[in-house]
Motif scaffolding. Structure first.
Motif, PDB file in Angstrom:
ATOM      1  N   TRP A 118      39.414  34.849 -83.688  1.00  0.00           N
ATOM      2  CA  TRP A 118      40.617  34.330 -83.157  1.00  0.00           C
ATOM      3  C   TRP A 118      41.396  35.586 -82.444  1.00  0.00           C
ATOM      4  O   TRP A 118      41.898  35.477 -81.477  1.00  0.00           O
ATOM      5  N   ARG A 121      40.818  37.037 -79.179  1.00  0.00           N
ATOM      6  CA  ARG A 121      41.624  36.350 -78.097  1.00  0.00           C
ATOM      7  C   ARG A 121      43.050  36.294 -78.187  1.00  0.00           C
ATOM      8  O   ARG A 121      43.640  36.644 -77.191  1.00  0.00           O
ATOM      9  N   TRP A 143      47.653  36.577 -75.298  1.00  0.00           N
ATOM     10  CA  TRP A 143      46.422  36.112 -75.066  1.00  0.00           C
ATOM     11  C   TRP A 143      45.646  37.653 -74.585  1.00  0.00           C
ATOM     12  O   TRP A 143      46.423  38.399 -74.022  1.00  0.00           O
ATOM     13  N   HIS A 144      44.342  37.549 -74.640  1.00  0.00           N
ATOM     14  CA  HIS A 144      43.358  38.821 -74.399  1.00  0.00           C
ATOM     15  C   HIS A 144      43.515  39.170 -72.906  1.00  0.00           C
ATOM     16  O   HIS A 144      43.282  40.144 -72.528  1.00  0.00           O
TER      17      HIS A 144
END
Length: 448
Positions: A118, A121, A143-144
């Motif tokens: 997780w 990401r 977020w990535h």
């Protein structure tokens, strides 16, 4: 005894103590009155202490207790000032806050739901919550792909706690009545019970939010006024959505907003309530102010309104608000008494073999359609309190008429949502072009 049963016993004990606490303070107050203290002074002290205990307990327990507190906070504008003043500060606080859970627990829930990778990401997660509410809390993250995101994490055991709280509150509803005179808590709690499972289902919530986001984004005019953040990822107990940068919620506008802000955001709030069903076939059924975030312009002037939290959403069978709803309001506006009775009977508001006086029925409904008679209508606590007084005063003809009307099941959630919406508009003291909003978005509405 394990931690879970111990916590459950503690929650039940605190809920059970609420009406007992009220009774104890009432007895103390009676003793003070015997001692010569003015009755109204003693009652104010009792209400203040009761409010502090009630809403502190509801806030600490989260779950169904917190949800009930938030529902009551929306309806406080209906109560007489003498009754609600001691409660207002605690009620308003519940609209926008709740105690947080530990960061370690948050990370454990995310890892369980989004998998061991997780963190690849969700590359950054704020340790402290940005918001906390009845069944989950929200953390800011990244977020990535670089997007700022809101990560909503459901409290461990939230489902069991919510169901348990609502069962306990349902049993206590009658004895809790004196805490807020004039409000019947039982149907409110029954409504919360009916939609509890939906609110616990984050996949269902993600589907609803994605539909609202797409619909408002694709509407050229409404998309410039109302923002619904997109869904990024979802798990059983975790929901990741785009982050909305906002200085405050509608609760802050209620508390200290300018007249311009109250009117502007009140109009956007009302627009969302009616445009949502038209665009999506769904009704956002949780109108408490903490779900609405204000997005001012760069120059500080009122701007857009962001709408969050789609856990309480009704899927409407007609893919929108009922056409009959708009028709009946229109009939009421032209004061066609016979058509009004016939239309209400056809929809189930007047049961078979129940006789109603058409003139008294029109008199009863007239104040409720008053906002649609004017180009602009200013909602206020005084106006809402007067309507609430009419239907709760046995000496008023409106009281008798109210007892002869029926609320069909298909209108139950619509009614509750609209009642809450009017409560928020009255708290805002907002003036809005309400008739125009309904003309544009309510099926069947055609005012004279």
């Amino acid at each position: 005894m394990s931690d879970l049963p111990r916590k459950a016993v503690s929650r039940t004990a605190r809920l059970a103590a609420l009406p007992l606490g009220y009774a104890g303070r009432s007895a103390i107050g009676f003793g003070k009155r015997l001692g010569g203290r003015p009755a109204e002074t003693v009652m104010t002290e009792i209400q203040q202490r009761t409010a502090e205990q009630l809403f502190r307990t509801l806030g600490e327990l989260k779950g169904g207790a917190m949800k009930l507190g938030q529902t009551l906070s929306v309806l406080e504008a209906a109560l007489p000032e003498s009754l609600v003043a001691p409660y207002r500060q605690e009620l308003t606080r519940l609209q926008d806050s709740a105690p947080p859970m530990p960061t370690r627990t948050v990370r454990e829930v995310i890892a369980r739901d989004l998998g061991p990778d997780w963190a690849d990401r969700l590359v950054w997660l704020d340790g402290g919550p940005a918001a906390a509410a009845s069944i989950g809390q929200v953390h800011r993250g990244r977020w990535h792909d670089g997007r700022e995101v809101a990560v909503k994490v459901q409290y461990p055991g939230a489902g069991d706690a919510l169901r348990s709280d609502l069962r306990q509150l349902s049993r206590l509803a009658r004895s809790m009545g004196p805490l807020m005179p004039g409000l019947d808590l039982k149907p409110l709690i029954e409504e919360l019970q009916a939609r509890a499972e939906d609110e616990l289902d984050y996949q269902l919530e993600a589907d609803a939010q994605a539909a609202f986001a797409r619909a408002f984004r694709e509407d050229p005019e409404l998309g410039r006024q109302i923002v619904v953040p997109d869904v990024v990822a979802v798990g059983e107990h975790v929901l990741v959505t785009e982050w909305v940068e906002s200085p405050a919620s509608l609760a802050s506008i209620i508390e200290a907003g300018t007249r311009e802000e109250r009117d502007h955001y009140g109009e956007l709030f009302a627009t969302f309530l009616f445009a949502g069903p038209e665009l999506t076939g769904m009704l956002h059924a949780d109108p408490h102010p903490g779900n609405y975030r204000v997005l001012p312009q760069e120059d500080g002037s009122p701007g857009r309104l962001a709408v969050l939290d789609y856990g309480a959403v009704a899927r409407l069978p007609e893919r929108g608000l009922p056409d009959a709803m708009g028709r009946l309001i229109s009939i009421c506006l032209i004061e066609d008494r016979d058509d009004l009775v016939e239309g209400l009977r056809a929809e189930g508001f007047v049961r078979d073999r129940i006789a109603v006086d058409p003139d008294l029925l029109l008199d009863y409904l007239a104040p409720f359609v008053e906002p649609m008679r004017q180009a602009r209508f200013r909602f206020s606590r005084a106006w809402m309190q007067e309507q609430f007084r009419r239907i709760n005063d046995p000496a008023d003809p409106a009281y008798t008429m109210a007892t002869r009307l029926n609320l069909p099941p298909s209108y139950l959630l619509i009614h509750r949502t609209w009642l809450g919406g009017v409560g928020v508009l009255s708290q805002l003291e907002a003036e809005a072009p309400f008739r125009e909003i309904l003309e544009r978005h309510l099926p069947g509405f055609s005012p004279p």
